[in-house]
Design a protein around this motif. Structure first.
Motif, PDB file in Angstrom:
ATOM      1  N   GLU A  18      -1.095  -2.250  -4.816  1.00 53.19           N
ATOM      2  CA  GLU A  18      -2.539  -2.281  -4.631  1.00 53.19           C
ATOM      3  C   GLU A  18      -3.242  -1.613  -5.804  1.00 53.19           C
ATOM      4  OE1 GLU A  18      -5.601  -1.547  -1.030  1.00 53.19           O
ATOM      5  OE2 GLU A  18      -4.212   0.076  -1.444  1.00 53.19           O
ATOM      6  N   PRO A  19      -4.090  -2.358  -6.522  1.00 52.19           N
ATOM      7  CA  PRO A  19      -4.788  -1.774  -7.664  1.00 52.19           C
ATOM      8  C   PRO A  19      -5.942  -0.893  -7.184  1.00 52.19           C
ATOM      9  CG  PRO A  19      -5.508  -4.029  -7.326  1.00 52.19           C
ATOM     10  CD  PRO A  19      -4.422  -3.757  -6.317  1.00 52.19           C
ATOM     11  N   PRO A  20      -6.433  -0.015  -8.052  1.00 50.86           N
ATOM     12  CA  PRO A  20      -7.620   0.756  -7.674  1.00 50.86           C
ATOM     13  C   PRO A  20      -8.763  -0.221  -7.391  1.00 50.86           C
ATOM     14  CG  PRO A  20      -6.693   1.529  -9.753  1.00 50.86           C
ATOM     15  CD  PRO A  20      -5.944   0.294  -9.369  1.00 50.86           C
ATOM     16  N   ALA A  59      -3.049 -10.552   7.463  1.00 48.62           N
ATOM     17  CA  ALA A  59      -2.209  -9.707   8.310  1.00 48.62           C
ATOM     18  C   ALA A  59      -1.816  -8.446   7.551  1.00 48.62           C
ATOM     19  CB  ALA A  59      -0.964 -10.472   8.747  1.00 48.62           C
ATOM     20  N   ARG A  60      -1.373  -7.439   8.321  1.00 48.43           N
ATOM     21  CA  ARG A  60      -0.859  -6.186   7.755  1.00 48.43           C
ATOM     22  C   ARG A  60       0.321  -5.722   8.593  1.00 48.43           C
ATOM     23  NH1 ARG A  60      -5.752  -2.103   6.001  1.00 48.43           N
ATOM     24  NH2 ARG A  60      -6.979  -3.631   4.848  1.00 48.43           N
ATOM     25  N   LEU A  61       1.241  -5.062   7.923  1.00 54.25           N
ATOM     26  CA  LEU A  61       2.394  -4.463   8.593  1.00 54.25           C
ATOM     27  C   LEU A  61       2.461  -3.003   8.133  1.00 54.25           C
ATOM     28  CD1 LEU A  61       5.470  -5.671   9.842  1.00 54.25           C
ATOM     29  CD2 LEU A  61       5.959  -4.383   7.806  1.00 54.25           C
ATOM     30  N   TYR A  62       2.200  -2.069   9.053  1.00 49.04           N
ATOM     31  CA  TYR A  62       2.180  -0.640   8.736  1.00 49.04           C
ATOM     32  C   TYR A  62       3.441   0.036   9.258  1.00 49.04           C
ATOM     33  CZ  TYR A  62      -2.764  -0.341   7.431  1.00 49.04           C
ATOM     34  OH  TYR A  62      -3.971  -0.464   6.795  1.00 49.04           O
ATOM     35  N   LEU A  63       3.986   0.937   8.459  1.00 47.90           N
ATOM     36  CA  LEU A  63       5.058   1.792   8.935  1.00 47.90           C
ATOM     37  C   LEU A  63       4.453   2.901   9.783  1.00 47.90           C
ATOM     38  CD1 LEU A  63       7.438   2.209   5.901  1.00 47.90           C
ATOM     39  CD2 LEU A  63       7.555   0.604   7.776  1.00 47.90           C
ATOM     40  N   LEU A  64       5.182   3.303  10.790  1.00 47.04           N
ATOM     41  CA  LEU A  64       4.788   4.415  11.662  1.00 47.04           C
ATOM     42  C   LEU A  64       5.807   5.533  11.504  1.00 47.04           C
ATOM     43  CD1 LEU A  64       3.855   2.363  14.856  1.00 47.04           C
ATOM     44  CD2 LEU A  64       2.292   3.365  13.178  1.00 47.04           C
ATOM     45  N   PRO A  65       5.523   6.721  11.997  1.00 44.27           N
ATOM     46  CA  PRO A  65       6.525   7.793  11.918  1.00 44.27           C
ATOM     47  C   PRO A  65       7.859   7.415  12.563  1.00 44.27           C
ATOM     48  CG  PRO A  65       4.405   8.700  12.510  1.00 44.27           C
ATOM     49  CD  PRO A  65       4.252   7.200  12.517  1.00 44.27           C
ATOM     50  N   ASP A  66       7.857   6.462  13.485  1.00 46.74           N
ATOM     51  CA  ASP A  66       9.071   6.006  14.159  1.00 46.74           C
ATOM     52  C   ASP A  66       9.843   4.944  13.365  1.00 46.74           C
ATOM     53  OD1 ASP A  66       8.548   7.202  17.036  1.00 46.74           O
ATOM     54  OD2 ASP A  66       6.673   6.309  16.340  1.00 46.74           O
ATOM     55  N   ILE A 114       0.875  -1.166   0.000  1.00 47.28           N
ATOM     56  CA  ILE A 114       0.000   0.000   0.000  1.00 47.28           C
ATOM     57  C   ILE A 114       0.912   1.215   0.000  1.00 47.28           C
ATOM     58  CG2 ILE A 114      -1.675   1.345   1.307  1.00 47.28           C
ATOM     59  CD1 ILE A 114      -2.596  -1.225   2.633  1.00 47.28           C
ATOM     60  N   HIS A 115       0.739   2.077  -0.957  1.00 43.51           N
ATOM     61  CA  HIS A 115       1.458   3.356  -1.026  1.00 43.51           C
ATOM     62  C   HIS A 115       0.408   4.403  -1.346  1.00 43.51           C
ATOM     63  CE1 HIS A 115       5.387   1.421  -1.175  1.00 43.51           C
ATOM     64  NE2 HIS A 115       4.905   0.619  -2.096  1.00 43.51           N
ATOM     65  N   ARG A 116      -0.109   5.083  -0.340  1.00 47.77           N
ATOM     66  CA  ARG A 116      -1.112   6.114  -0.590  1.00 47.77           C
ATOM     67  C   ARG A 116      -0.843   7.318   0.281  1.00 47.77           C
ATOM     68  NH1 ARG A 116      -5.380   1.815   0.780  1.00 47.77           N
ATOM     69  NH2 ARG A 116      -5.317   2.446   2.931  1.00 47.77           N
ATOM     70  N   ILE A 117      -1.350   8.430  -0.192  1.00 49.76           N
ATOM     71  CA  ILE A 117      -1.327   9.643   0.616  1.00 49.76           C
ATOM     72  C   ILE A 117      -2.753   9.874   1.093  1.00 49.76           C
ATOM     73  CG2 ILE A 117      -0.920  12.117   0.627  1.00 49.76           C
ATOM     74  CD1 ILE A 117       1.235  11.639  -1.470  1.00 49.76           C
ATOM     75  N   GLU A 118      -2.912   9.905   2.395  1.00 50.90           N
ATOM     76  CA  GLU A 118      -4.219  10.093   3.011  1.00 50.90           C
ATOM     77  C   GLU A 118      -4.269  11.475   3.634  1.00 50.90           C
ATOM     78  OE1 GLU A 118      -4.410   6.790   5.714  1.00 50.90           O
ATOM     79  OE2 GLU A 118      -5.002   5.421   4.117  1.00 50.90           O
ATOM     80  N   PRO A 119      -5.437  11.947   4.033  1.00 57.71           N
ATOM     81  CA  PRO A 119      -5.544  13.281   4.635  1.00 57.71           C
ATOM     82  C   PRO A 119      -4.644  13.481   5.851  1.00 57.71           C
ATOM     83  CG  PRO A 119      -7.718  12.420   4.159  1.00 57.71           C
ATOM     84  CD  PRO A 119      -6.743  11.315   3.873  1.00 57.71           C
ATOM     85  N   CYS A 131       0.568   6.645   3.921  1.00 64.96           N
ATOM     86  CA  CYS A 131       0.249   5.300   4.399  1.00 64.96           C
ATOM     87  C   CYS A 131       1.083   4.319   3.589  1.00 64.96           C
ATOM     88  CB  CYS A 131      -1.234   5.018   4.223  1.00 64.96           C
ATOM     89  SG  CYS A 131      -1.692   3.354   4.697  1.00 64.96           S
ATOM     90  N   GLU A 132       1.993   3.630   4.258  1.00 64.04           N
ATOM     91  CA  GLU A 132       2.789   2.599   3.601  1.00 64.04           C
ATOM     92  C   GLU A 132       2.678   1.334   4.433  1.00 64.04           C
ATOM     93  OE1 GLU A 132       6.333   3.330   1.456  1.00 64.04           O
ATOM     94  OE2 GLU A 132       6.382   5.402   2.183  1.00 64.04           O
ATOM     95  N   ALA A 133       2.314   0.254   3.752  1.00 64.79           N
ATOM     96  CA  ALA A 133       2.091  -0.997   4.467  1.00 64.79           C
ATOM     97  C   ALA A 133       2.219  -2.173   3.519  1.00 64.79           C
ATOM     98  CB  ALA A 133       0.697  -0.988   5.096  1.00 64.79           C
ATOM     99  N   LEU A 134       2.322  -3.353   4.112  1.00 65.86           N
ATOM    100  CA  LEU A 134       2.237  -4.615   3.390  1.00 65.86           C
ATOM    101  C   LEU A 134       0.966  -5.315   3.840  1.00 65.86           C
ATOM    102  CD1 LEU A 134       5.894  -5.968   3.682  1.00 65.86           C
ATOM    103  CD2 LEU A 134       4.758  -5.147   1.611  1.00 65.86           C
TER     104      LEU A 134
END
Length: 194
Positions: A126-128, A100-107, A77-82, A86-89
């Motif tokens: 991730e497709p539309p 499952a999901r693995l999200y990056l955080l600011p840290d 997932i590579h998206r820009i949200e408000p 948001c970057e995740a697997l």
């Protein structure tokens, strides 16, 4: 399903912390995730320890760890949200259900993330998503097990030659990172362990 292994002895916690490279950390492990044998996911997961604190989400019965043996594929997932990037697997079973999901955080370490994605490519980004896919995702999110989440650091473990990951509670996370994790969990109706 693998139960969440809680360490009982201080010596076990110290040994686990040393494997993670932080001898001062004594937080109890949240879960031990057995990696599937002969799956490209193993090469990807072995690099997660360098990411630092991440948000780990999984679907399993309460008190059980993520079961990655059924993972058939994943995407990015590579998206820009408000409220930010948001970057995740996202990890899927062969029937299409998200496990499952693995999200990056600011840290998290974003440079390690970029290197990880170049060394071990994901399946297609991730497709539309059309209306049908969104409705199917919503139905699956209500069926089966609820999302569980935790802010963790990953480290390696070896048990009789079988690879597995240790997911240890991240001791130091910024207020922004914790707030972002709560927002992500709120959007998925996930329970965030503390």
């Amino acid at each position: 399903m693998y139960k969440l292994p809680f360490l009982r002895a201080a010596g076990e916690a110290r040994t686990a912390a040393e494997r993670c490279g932080d001898a001062a950390a004594t937080a109890a492990l949240l879960q031990a995730i057995v990696l599937p044998a002969d799956n490209p996911l193993v090469a990807l997961a072995r690099r997660w320890h360098a990411l630092g604190p991440v948000l780990w989400l999984w679907r399993a019965p309460a008190g059980c760890a993520a079961d990655l043996s059924a993972i058939a594929g994943w995407n990015c997932i590579h998206r820009i949200e408000p409220d930010g990037i948001c970057e995740a697997l996202r990890f899927f079973r062969d029937d299409g259900r998200e496990q499952a999901r693995l999200y990056l955080l600011p840290d998290s370490d974003y440079l390690v993330w970029e290197q990880l994605l170049h060394c071990v490519p994901c399946s297609v980004p991730e497709p539309p998503r059309g209306l049908h896919q969104r409705l199917r995702d919503a139905a699956w999110s209500r069926a089966g097990h609820a999302w569980q989440g935790a802010i963790v650091r990953f480290c390696h473990g070896v048990d009789a030659g079988r690879p597995w990951l240790l997911a240890e509670a991240a001791a130091a996370v910024s207020a922004t990172g914790r707030r972002r994790a709560l927002e992500i969990c709120g959007g998925l109706d996930a329970t965030l362990m503390r």
